[in-house]
Design a protein around this motif. Structure first.
Motif, PDB file in Angstrom:
ATOM      1  N   ALA A 124      13.793 -36.035 -36.659  1.00  0.00           N
ATOM      2  CA  ALA A 124      15.200 -35.712 -36.891  1.00  0.00           C
ATOM      3  C   ALA A 124      15.637 -34.503 -36.077  1.00  0.00           C
ATOM      4  CB  ALA A 124      15.444 -35.469 -38.383  1.00  0.00           C
ATOM      5  N   ASP A 125      14.752 -33.548 -35.882  1.00  0.00           N
ATOM      6  CA  ASP A 125      15.084 -32.365 -35.089  1.00  0.00           C
ATOM      7  C   ASP A 125      15.177 -32.712 -33.602  1.00  0.00           C
ATOM      8  OD1 ASP A 125      14.867 -30.316 -37.338  1.00  0.00           O
ATOM      9  OD2 ASP A 125      12.902 -31.267 -37.419  1.00  0.00           O
ATOM     10  N   ALA A 126      14.287 -33.588 -33.145  1.00  0.00           N
ATOM     11  CA  ALA A 126      14.364 -34.052 -31.758  1.00  0.00           C
ATOM     12  C   ALA A 126      15.642 -34.846 -31.530  1.00  0.00           C
ATOM     13  CB  ALA A 126      13.136 -34.898 -31.423  1.00  0.00           C
ATOM     14  N   LEU A 127      16.077 -35.586 -32.548  1.00  0.00           N
ATOM     15  CA  LEU A 127      17.301 -36.369 -32.435  1.00  0.00           C
ATOM     16  C   LEU A 127      18.513 -35.462 -32.219  1.00  0.00           C
ATOM     17  CD1 LEU A 127      18.858 -39.039 -32.637  1.00  0.00           C
ATOM     18  CD2 LEU A 127      18.822 -38.775 -35.125  1.00  0.00           C
ATOM     19  N   VAL A 128      18.584 -34.388 -32.977  1.00  0.00           N
ATOM     20  CA  VAL A 128      19.694 -33.435 -32.803  1.00  0.00           C
ATOM     21  C   VAL A 128      19.676 -32.866 -31.390  1.00  0.00           C
ATOM     22  CG1 VAL A 128      20.628 -31.213 -33.542  1.00  0.00           C
ATOM     23  CG2 VAL A 128      19.852 -32.874 -35.247  1.00  0.00           C
ATOM     24  N   ALA A 129      18.489 -32.522 -30.893  1.00  0.00           N
ATOM     25  CA  ALA A 129      18.378 -31.956 -29.546  1.00  0.00           C
ATOM     26  C   ALA A 129      18.837 -32.951 -28.493  1.00  0.00           C
ATOM     27  CB  ALA A 129      16.936 -31.526 -29.283  1.00  0.00           C
ATOM     28  N   SER A 130      18.490 -34.228 -28.649  1.00  0.00           N
ATOM     29  CA  SER A 130      18.908 -35.238 -27.681  1.00  0.00           C
ATOM     30  C   SER A 130      20.414 -35.456 -27.736  1.00  0.00           C
ATOM     31  CB  SER A 130      18.179 -36.564 -27.947  1.00  0.00           C
ATOM     32  OG  SER A 130      18.568 -37.547 -27.013  1.00  0.00           O
ATOM     33  N   GLN A 131      20.975 -35.503 -28.923  1.00  0.00           N
ATOM     34  CA  GLN A 131      22.418 -35.681 -29.053  1.00  0.00           C
ATOM     35  C   GLN A 131      23.176 -34.501 -28.463  1.00  0.00           C
ATOM     36  OE1 GLN A 131      22.405 -36.322 -33.290  1.00  0.00           O
ATOM     37  NE2 GLN A 131      22.507 -38.555 -33.083  1.00  0.00           N
ATOM     38  N   ASP A 132      22.644 -33.298 -28.650  1.00  0.00           N
ATOM     39  CA  ASP A 132      23.263 -32.113 -28.045  1.00  0.00           C
ATOM     40  C   ASP A 132      23.204 -32.196 -26.518  1.00  0.00           C
ATOM     41  OD1 ASP A 132      23.817 -31.083 -30.535  1.00  0.00           O
ATOM     42  OD2 ASP A 132      22.147 -29.659 -30.553  1.00  0.00           O
ATOM     43  N   HIS A 133      22.056 -32.638 -26.012  1.00  0.00           N
ATOM     44  CA  HIS A 133      21.892 -32.774 -24.560  1.00  0.00           C
ATOM     45  C   HIS A 133      22.879 -33.804 -24.004  1.00  0.00           C
ATOM     46  CE1 HIS A 133      19.754 -32.907 -20.703  1.00  0.00           C
ATOM     47  NE2 HIS A 133      19.895 -34.224 -20.760  1.00  0.00           N
ATOM     48  N   ALA A 134      23.049 -34.898 -24.703  1.00  0.00           N
ATOM     49  CA  ALA A 134      23.978 -35.933 -24.248  1.00  0.00           C
ATOM     50  C   ALA A 134      25.399 -35.373 -24.172  1.00  0.00           C
ATOM     51  CB  ALA A 134      23.920 -37.135 -25.180  1.00  0.00           C
ATOM     52  N   ARG A 135      25.788 -34.625 -25.178  1.00  0.00           N
ATOM     53  CA  ARG A 135      27.134 -34.052 -25.200  1.00  0.00           C
ATOM     54  C   ARG A 135      27.314 -33.008 -24.095  1.00  0.00           C
ATOM     55  NH1 ARG A 135      26.738 -31.570 -29.712  1.00  0.00           N
ATOM     56  NH2 ARG A 135      26.296 -29.580 -28.709  1.00  0.00           N
ATOM     57  N   ASP A 136      26.318 -32.167 -23.901  1.00  0.00           N
ATOM     58  CA  ASP A 136      26.448 -31.058 -22.958  1.00  0.00           C
ATOM     59  C   ASP A 136      26.279 -31.493 -21.505  1.00  0.00           C
ATOM     60  OD1 ASP A 136      26.785 -29.462 -25.174  1.00  0.00           O
ATOM     61  OD2 ASP A 136      24.701 -28.750 -25.203  1.00  0.00           O
ATOM     62  N   GLU A 137      25.427 -32.497 -21.263  1.00  0.00           N
ATOM     63  CA  GLU A 137      25.081 -32.871 -19.893  1.00  0.00           C
ATOM     64  C   GLU A 137      25.709 -34.195 -19.442  1.00  0.00           C
ATOM     65  OE1 GLU A 137      23.466 -30.803 -17.996  1.00  0.00           O
ATOM     66  OE2 GLU A 137      23.122 -29.377 -19.637  1.00  0.00           O
ATOM     67  N   GLY A 138      26.372 -34.890 -20.358  1.00  0.00           N
ATOM     68  CA  GLY A 138      27.000 -36.146 -19.984  1.00  0.00           C
ATOM     69  C   GLY A 138      26.042 -37.310 -19.853  1.00  0.00           C
ATOM     70  N   ALA A 139      24.841 -37.175 -20.408  1.00  0.00           N
ATOM     71  CA  ALA A 139      23.873 -38.274 -20.373  1.00  0.00           C
ATOM     72  C   ALA A 139      24.160 -39.249 -21.516  1.00  0.00           C
ATOM     73  CB  ALA A 139      22.454 -37.734 -20.488  1.00  0.00           C
ATOM     74  N   PHE A 140      23.654 -40.466 -21.396  1.00  0.00           N
ATOM     75  CA  PHE A 140      23.768 -41.452 -22.468  1.00  0.00           C
ATOM     76  C   PHE A 140      22.566 -41.311 -23.397  1.00  0.00           C
ATOM     77  CE2 PHE A 140      26.745 -43.299 -19.549  1.00  0.00           C
ATOM     78  CZ  PHE A 140      27.663 -43.973 -20.350  1.00  0.00           C
ATOM     79  N   HIS A 141      22.825 -41.053 -24.686  1.00  0.00           N
ATOM     80  CA  HIS A 141      21.757 -41.008 -25.676  1.00  0.00           C
ATOM     81  C   HIS A 141      21.423 -42.428 -26.118  1.00  0.00           C
ATOM     82  CE1 HIS A 141      19.414 -39.951 -29.211  1.00  0.00           C
ATOM     83  NE2 HIS A 141      20.182 -40.775 -29.893  1.00  0.00           N
ATOM     84  N   LEU A 142      20.162 -42.806 -26.026  1.00  0.00           N
ATOM     85  CA  LEU A 142      19.706 -44.139 -26.416  1.00  0.00           C
ATOM     86  C   LEU A 142      18.947 -44.032 -27.734  1.00  0.00           C
ATOM     87  CD1 LEU A 142      18.488 -45.465 -22.955  1.00  0.00           C
ATOM     88  CD2 LEU A 142      20.685 -45.846 -24.064  1.00  0.00           C
ATOM     89  N   ASP A 143      19.512 -44.573 -28.787  1.00  0.00           N
ATOM     90  CA  ASP A 143      18.917 -44.452 -30.113  1.00  0.00           C
ATOM     91  C   ASP A 143      17.606 -45.227 -30.197  1.00  0.00           C
ATOM     92  OD1 ASP A 143      19.971 -43.450 -33.002  1.00  0.00           O
ATOM     93  OD2 ASP A 143      18.687 -45.214 -33.214  1.00  0.00           O
ATOM     94  N   ALA A 144      16.665 -44.678 -30.945  1.00  0.00           N
ATOM     95  CA  ALA A 144      15.332 -45.285 -31.019  1.00  0.00           C
ATOM     96  C   ALA A 144      15.314 -46.556 -31.861  1.00  0.00           C
ATOM     97  CB  ALA A 144      14.338 -44.274 -31.590  1.00  0.00           C
ATOM     98  N   PHE A 145      16.169 -46.643 -32.885  1.00  0.00           N
ATOM     99  CA  PHE A 145      16.045 -47.799 -33.781  1.00  0.00           C
ATOM    100  C   PHE A 145      17.356 -48.241 -34.421  1.00  0.00           C
ATOM    101  CE2 PHE A 145      14.695 -43.925 -36.058  1.00  0.00           C
ATOM    102  CZ  PHE A 145      15.676 -43.841 -37.040  1.00  0.00           C
ATOM    103  N   ASP A 146      18.444 -47.504 -34.223  1.00  0.00           N
ATOM    104  CA  ASP A 146      19.669 -47.854 -34.932  1.00  0.00           C
ATOM    105  C   ASP A 146      20.838 -48.149 -34.001  1.00  0.00           C
ATOM    106  OD1 ASP A 146      20.697 -48.437 -37.434  1.00  0.00           O
ATOM    107  OD2 ASP A 146      21.616 -46.460 -37.696  1.00  0.00           O
ATOM    108  N   GLY A 147      20.556 -48.409 -32.722  1.00  0.00           N
ATOM    109  CA  GLY A 147      21.595 -48.851 -31.810  1.00  0.00           C
ATOM    110  C   GLY A 147      21.588 -50.367 -31.729  1.00  0.00           C
ATOM    111  N   PRO A 148      22.742 -51.017 -31.743  1.00  0.00           N
ATOM    112  CA  PRO A 148      22.761 -52.485 -31.732  1.00  0.00           C
ATOM    113  C   PRO A 148      22.120 -53.089 -30.489  1.00  0.00           C
ATOM    114  CG  PRO A 148      24.970 -51.574 -31.429  1.00  0.00           C
ATOM    115  CD  PRO A 148      24.092 -50.441 -31.846  1.00  0.00           C
TER     116      PRO A 148
END
Length: 303
Positions: A124-148
């Motif tokens: 869960a802590d790594a997830l927050v870090a990845s989501q923050d990175h996506a927002r700050d750097e413009g990258a696409f966050h790819l969810d591990a198990f809950d993306g359609p």
């Protein structure tokens, strides 16, 4: 819980999209004398990067438009899959993992050219870090198990199983956040009952189905790096509720025994999460008098 659940056609489209990218993994059949009941093992640990995760990652990456980079959070296997899929697509990847992620997995991630960041805490802590990175750097966050798109890609495994096992045979899959369970259950669409097996030390989907919605649970145990999601995905929860699915939970010692059996009988090297489905069969044989199909979902472990 507003989960975007993939349709069967979404899964068929995903399977066609990633055809030629991912491996069509084999099955082997064991007679009742080998394990007490007849078992068909789906050898998904032979997949690229050593786990089923490359199916979902490949589908999600293939659907990106105008991407300049991708990122994800992972205990290890999803990160390796995203790194592999991103490299295939010519995209840079950044992967955030909890500090306990094993070198057997993080070495794969780095060998595929991804930038690796260890984060103190849990998935869960790594997830927050990845989501923050996506927002700050413009990258696409790819969810591990809950993306359609991820779940639809995992469902390609279920379509393969439909051509490999008889109708009606129960299918057991290991479950962390539930992406593999959801994809396979949706792909088989009632043709075969699909049961999620969880470590009793990380029962996220069990708790979600009891509560009727994803809830946080304490996580630990020997399969923490692959099945250690603190909260089950909304898609898996919705699918489990719609099918009236009951999970099976197993103790760490059951998982260790299943891993030992796979090695001693078959010379199959499975990581703890990869052996959890078999552990459920061995711990609850009375529920499968006519046998079952079991997904050996990952083999990324240090020798």
């Amino acid at each position: 819980m507003n989960a975007e659940i993939p349709s069967l056609q979404d899964i068929r489209n995903a399977a066609e999209r990633i055809r030629g990218l991912v491996r069509h993994t084999p099955v082997i059949e064991l007679a009742a004398g080998d394990l007490g009941v007849p078992v068909t093992l789906k050898l998904e640990y032979l997949q690229h990067t050593g786990s089923f995760k490359v199916r979902g990652a490949s589908n999600a990456v293939a659907l990106l438009r105008d991407a300049t980079g991708v990122c994800c959070a992972s205990g290890g296997n999803h990160g390796a899959a995203v790194a592999w899929a991103a490299r295939q697509a010519g995209l840079p990847a950044t992967v955030f993992v909890p500090g306990f992620s094993p070198r057997a997995k993080t070495d794969i991630i780095e060998s595929l050219g991804a930038r690796l960041h260890r984060v103190e805490g849990f998935y869960a802590d790594a997830l927050v870090a990845s989501q923050d990175h996506a927002r700050d750097e413009g990258a696409f966050h790819l969810d591990a198990f809950d993306g359609p798109h991820t779940v639809a890609g995992q469902g390609s495994l279920g379509l393969e199983l439909a051509g490999q096992v008889p109708e009606g045979l129960p299918v057991l899959v290991g479950c962390g956040g539930g992406g593999l369970y959801a994809g396979v259950a949706l792909a088989l669409d009632g043709r075969n009952p699909v049961i999620a097996a969880e470590p009793s030390s990380a029962p996220s989907l069990t708790a979600a189905l009891e509560a009727g919605t994803p809830v946080d649970v304490e996580v630990g145990g020997i399969a923490l790096d692959s099945l250690g999601a603190r909260r089950a995905g909304g898609i898996a929860t919705a699918v489990g509720l719609s099918f009236g699915m009951k999970t099976l939970t197993v103790a760490d010692e059951d998982i260790a025994a299943a891993r030992a059996l796979l090695w001693q009988r078959l010379r199959v090297v499975a990581e703890p999460g990869g052996a959890t489905a078999l552990a459920a069969l061995l711990a609850h044989p009375g529920q499968f008098p006519d046998g079952a199909a079991v997904v050996v979902s990952g083999g990324n472990v240090s020798l």
